[in-house]
Design a protein around this motif. Sequence first.
Motif, PDB file in Angstrom:
ATOM      1  N   ASP A   1      17.987  -1.872   1.418  1.00 50.57           N
ATOM      2  CA  ASP A   1      16.955  -1.099   2.132  1.00 50.57           C
ATOM      3  C   ASP A   1      15.642  -1.886   2.204  1.00 50.57           C
ATOM      4  O   ASP A   1      14.966  -1.897   3.239  1.00 50.57           O
ATOM      5  N   SER A   2      15.285  -2.527   1.079  1.00 49.20           N
ATOM      6  CA  SER A   2      14.032  -3.302   1.080  1.00 49.20           C
ATOM      7  C   SER A   2      14.141  -4.459   2.069  1.00 49.20           C
ATOM      8  O   SER A   2      13.189  -4.745   2.809  1.00 49.20           O
ATOM      9  N   LYS A   3      15.303  -5.107   2.099  1.00 51.87           N
ATOM     10  CA  LYS A   3      15.492  -6.252   3.002  1.00 51.87           C
ATOM     11  C   LYS A   3      15.368  -5.810   4.467  1.00 51.87           C
ATOM     12  O   LYS A   3      14.718  -6.474   5.285  1.00 51.87           O
ATOM     13  N   ALA A   4      15.985  -4.676   4.778  1.00 50.42           N
ATOM     14  CA  ALA A   4      15.905  -4.181   6.168  1.00 50.42           C
ATOM     15  C   ALA A   4      14.452  -3.867   6.534  1.00 50.42           C
ATOM     16  O   ALA A   4      13.998  -4.157   7.653  1.00 50.42           O
ATOM     17  N   LEU A   5      13.712  -3.301   5.594  1.00 47.20           N
ATOM     18  CA  LEU A   5      12.296  -2.982   5.867  1.00 47.20           C
ATOM     19  C   LEU A   5      11.469  -4.261   6.027  1.00 47.20           C
ATOM     20  O   LEU A   5      10.579  -4.328   6.883  1.00 47.20           O
ATOM     21  N   ILE A   6      11.776  -5.267   5.220  1.00 45.68           N
ATOM     22  CA  ILE A   6      11.065  -6.550   5.361  1.00 45.68           C
ATOM     23  C   ILE A   6      11.316  -7.100   6.764  1.00 45.68           C
ATOM     24  O   ILE A   6      10.390  -7.547   7.456  1.00 45.68           O
ATOM     25  N   GLU A   7      12.584  -7.055   7.187  1.00 45.49           N
ATOM     26  CA  GLU A   7      12.911  -7.630   8.498  1.00 45.49           C
ATOM     27  C   GLU A   7      12.213  -6.890   9.627  1.00 45.49           C
ATOM     28  O   GLU A   7      11.816  -7.465  10.624  1.00 45.49           O
ATOM     29  N   THR A   8      12.053  -5.572   9.468  1.00 51.14           N
ATOM     30  CA  THR A   8      11.379  -4.803  10.520  1.00 51.14           C
ATOM     31  C   THR A   8       9.863  -4.971  10.463  1.00 51.14           C
ATOM     32  O   THR A   8       9.217  -5.110  11.509  1.00 51.14           O
ATOM     33  N   TRP A   9       9.306  -4.958   9.277  1.00 48.00           N
ATOM     34  CA  TRP A   9       7.850  -4.784   9.166  1.00 48.00           C
ATOM     35  C   TRP A   9       7.057  -6.001   8.740  1.00 48.00           C
ATOM     36  O   TRP A   9       5.902  -6.145   9.149  1.00 48.00           O
ATOM     37  N   HIS A  10       7.597  -6.855   7.897  1.00 49.61           N
ATOM     38  CA  HIS A  10       6.755  -7.911   7.323  1.00 49.61           C
ATOM     39  C   HIS A  10       6.275  -8.872   8.416  1.00 49.61           C
ATOM     40  O   HIS A  10       7.088  -9.499   9.086  1.00 49.61           O
ATOM     41  N   GLY A  11       4.971  -8.909   8.606  1.00 53.32           N
ATOM     42  CA  GLY A  11       4.409  -9.791   9.634  1.00 53.32           C
ATOM     43  C   GLY A  11       4.380  -9.188  11.014  1.00 53.32           C
ATOM     44  O   GLY A  11       3.969  -9.840  11.968  1.00 53.32           O
ATOM     45  N   ARG A  12       4.813  -7.921  11.154  1.00 51.25           N
ATOM     46  CA  ARG A  12       4.696  -7.251  12.467  1.00 51.25           C
ATOM     47  C   ARG A  12       3.246  -6.761  12.610  1.00 51.25           C
ATOM     48  O   ARG A  12       2.791  -5.935  11.810  1.00 51.25           O
ATOM     49  N   GLY A  13       2.537  -7.286  13.597  1.00 44.85           N
ATOM     50  CA  GLY A  13       1.115  -6.946  13.715  1.00 44.85           C
ATOM     51  C   GLY A  13       0.408  -7.281  12.417  1.00 44.85           C
ATOM     52  O   GLY A  13       0.522  -8.390  11.902  1.00 44.85           O
ATOM     53  N   ARG A  14      -0.273  -6.297  11.846  1.00 44.48           N
ATOM     54  CA  ARG A  14      -1.030  -6.541  10.620  1.00 44.48           C
ATOM     55  C   ARG A  14      -0.307  -6.029   9.375  1.00 44.48           C
ATOM     56  O   ARG A  14      -0.905  -5.938   8.308  1.00 44.48           O
ATOM     57  N   ALA A  15       0.976  -5.721   9.490  1.00 48.98           N
ATOM     58  CA  ALA A  15       1.724  -5.184   8.343  1.00 48.98           C
ATOM     59  C   ALA A  15       2.200  -6.304   7.413  1.00 48.98           C
ATOM     60  O   ALA A  15       2.615  -7.369   7.874  1.00 48.98           O
ATOM     61  N   ALA A  16       2.140  -6.042   6.111  1.00 45.74           N
ATOM     62  CA  ALA A  16       2.694  -6.972   5.120  1.00 45.74           C
ATOM     63  C   ALA A  16       3.545  -6.177   4.133  1.00 45.74           C
ATOM     64  O   ALA A  16       3.153  -5.088   3.706  1.00 45.74           O
ATOM     65  N   TYR A  17       4.683  -6.733   3.777  1.00 41.54           N
ATOM     66  CA  TYR A  17       5.596  -6.022   2.882  1.00 41.54           C
ATOM     67  C   TYR A  17       5.420  -6.496   1.434  1.00 41.54           C
ATOM     68  O   TYR A  17       5.278  -7.687   1.173  1.00 41.54           O
ATOM     69  N   ALA A  18       5.444  -5.537   0.516  1.00 43.54           N
ATOM     70  CA  ALA A  18       5.469  -5.857  -0.924  1.00 43.54           C
ATOM     71  C   ALA A  18       6.760  -5.305  -1.518  1.00 43.54           C
ATOM     72  O   ALA A  18       7.013  -4.090  -1.451  1.00 43.54           O
ATOM     73  N   ILE A  19       7.566  -6.168  -2.071  1.00 46.16           N
ATOM     74  CA  ILE A  19       8.749  -5.727  -2.826  1.00 46.16           C
ATOM     75  C   ILE A  19       8.221  -4.927  -4.020  1.00 46.16           C
ATOM     76  O   ILE A  19       7.274  -5.362  -4.687  1.00 46.16           O
ATOM     77  N   THR A  20       8.811  -3.726  -4.262  1.00 43.68           N
ATOM     78  CA  THR A  20       8.139  -2.745  -5.133  1.00 43.68           C
ATOM     79  C   THR A  20       9.082  -2.085  -6.147  1.00 43.68           C
ATOM     80  O   THR A  20       9.559  -0.972  -5.922  1.00 43.68           O
ATOM     81  N   PRO A  21       9.386  -2.773  -7.249  1.00 45.94           N
ATOM     82  CA  PRO A  21       9.991  -2.040  -8.365  1.00 45.94           C
ATOM     83  C   PRO A  21       8.891  -1.180  -8.994  1.00 45.94           C
ATOM     84  O   PRO A  21       7.829  -1.707  -9.301  1.00 45.94           O
ATOM     85  N   ARG A  22       9.134   0.129  -9.205  1.00 46.37           N
ATOM     86  CA  ARG A  22       8.032   0.991  -9.680  1.00 46.37           C
ATOM     87  C   ARG A  22       7.443   0.451 -10.981  1.00 46.37           C
ATOM     88  O   ARG A  22       6.276   0.145 -11.061  1.00 46.37           O
ATOM     89  N   PHE A  23       8.273   0.352 -12.017  1.00 48.15           N
ATOM     90  CA  PHE A  23       7.939  -0.307 -13.295  1.00 48.15           C
ATOM     91  C   PHE A  23       9.223  -0.421 -14.093  1.00 48.15           C
ATOM     92  O   PHE A  23      10.231   0.229 -13.773  1.00 48.15           O
ATOM     93  N   SER A  24       9.207  -1.268 -15.095  1.00 45.97           N
ATOM     94  CA  SER A  24      10.445  -1.586 -15.813  1.00 45.97           C
ATOM     95  C   SER A  24      11.205  -0.368 -16.323  1.00 45.97           C
ATOM     96  O   SER A  24      12.433  -0.366 -16.290  1.00 45.97           O
ATOM     97  N   PRO A  25      10.535   0.702 -16.817  1.00 42.86           N
ATOM     98  CA  PRO A  25      11.318   1.839 -17.322  1.00 42.86           C
ATOM     99  C   PRO A  25      12.207   2.515 -16.277  1.00 42.86           C
ATOM    100  O   PRO A  25      13.202   3.144 -16.645  1.00 42.86           O
ATOM    101  N   THR A  26      11.860   2.420 -15.008  1.00 44.37           N
ATOM    102  CA  THR A  26      12.673   3.114 -14.001  1.00 44.37           C
ATOM    103  C   THR A  26      13.597   2.173 -13.226  1.00 44.37           C
ATOM    104  O   THR A  26      14.159   2.575 -12.204  1.00 44.37           O
ATOM    105  N   SER A  27      13.757   0.947 -13.700  1.00 44.86           N
ATOM    106  CA  SER A  27      14.742   0.044 -13.084  1.00 44.86           C
ATOM    107  C   SER A  27      15.640  -0.532 -14.176  1.00 44.86           C
ATOM    108  O   SER A  27      15.152  -0.971 -15.227  1.00 44.86           O
ATOM    109  N   THR A  28      16.945  -0.566 -13.894  1.00 45.04           N
ATOM    110  CA  THR A  28      17.855  -1.261 -14.806  1.00 45.04           C
ATOM    111  C   THR A  28      17.619  -2.770 -14.664  1.00 45.04           C
ATOM    112  O   THR A  28      17.078  -3.228 -13.639  1.00 45.04           O
TER     113      THR A  28
END
Length: 430
Positions: A181-208
Amino acid sequence: MDEKLLLGQVLTFMDDPFARGWQAASRHSTRGGIVLRDGRIAATGEADALRRAHPRAQVTDYGEALILPGFVDAHMHYPQTGIIASWGKRLIDWLNSYTFPEEMRFGEASYARTQADLTLDLALAHGTTTLASFCTIHSESVTAFFEAAEARGMGVVAGKTCMDRNAPEGLRDTPRSAFDDSKALIETWHGRGRAAYAITPRFSPTSTPDQLAALGALWAEHPDCLMQTHLSEQTDEIAWVRGLFPQARDYLETYERHGLLGERGLYGHAIHLEPREIDRLAEVGAAVVHCPTSNTFIGSGLFDMAGMKARGIPVGLATDTGGGSSFSMLRTMAAAYEIGQLRGTPLHPAQLLWLATEGSARALHMGGQIGTLAPGAHADLCVLDLASTPAIAQRSDRAEDIWEALFPTIMMGDDRAVRDVWVSGASRRG
Ligand code: GUN
Ligand code: ZN
């Protein structure tokens, strides 16, 4: 040629006022101006000279109001706008009681868009022209935010907030879907106009560890993206991380081991750091983001600004709404000042203003593009009335220089101080 000339007081920075001292780092003009062309700043200087050089420019005269770059909020959560100022909890209980139930609603695209529109309009009303926002696990929430920003001509940073454990059913993804999902969003949005994408793990406790590794691999595939997360905000959270990642020496290493430590990384809060973590952040040139109203509101602790700056670690400033208690970067600067005082290191108004503009811009790797009045930057501006309430006016009346005139607005100002805001060369007030 369609040129606009804005007149008023103008403050510009030539350098970081933490590094050079504020007198040498800044320039103030009581009667200055900014020329805007094609959505960018074309020139900055003295009003009379700019009038002569640009006789056909359409003039807006703000009188004694102060023209500044638009504020840059380097870490916030637009899905939490609806639960800002929720009472009585510390971080983990606050997430479970208030945040997660609200974030659950963002799978519905129309709700996400309503909240994105509301948040961006609130930001603009407070003079903020760029935000770096966490979204929710739903791709719809990211699309809604980027679309709302695009409709306003705003440059924003955003990413899908990934979580695959320690979050309720309905707010969990998987290592695979977080990656895809993140990859698809990067492909659609990162660098489109003034949009920039940040890969976003919330924080270590909520990611394996598997999810962190998947997102680290995604960042390696897209190294021009930013990566935003949280780090060492509360002591209970740090103890939890220690239990979840027994092999890691410290919190930062839970990211580092999975490819999530890098120069384009943004680590929110970063209050209770170990010496090794500070060393590693400094070595890789990663940025930390100070969220002072959040740190007092949720009871997290006192960020060590002087320590971070002394190590050359880039620092951004942010509201962290809705853990933060204000949409205003003025209020946020005031809270940063208060935390500095509690640590015995008061920040000068020049340093506060720089953090809220160029400091945050540099943390987002957008230095020269936003947060500055330098020619070539996007024409994102905030015009401040330095006498917006009777209480502020009676104090700024006695001021002997621009810093004394500005400080009461930093400490006591809010959206009433924002006389106008410009985004990509267009006034939002019309
Ligand atoms: N840590 C993990 N998620 C959050 C959040 O939404 N807000 C704050 N302040 N800290 C967090
Ligand atoms: Zn946050």
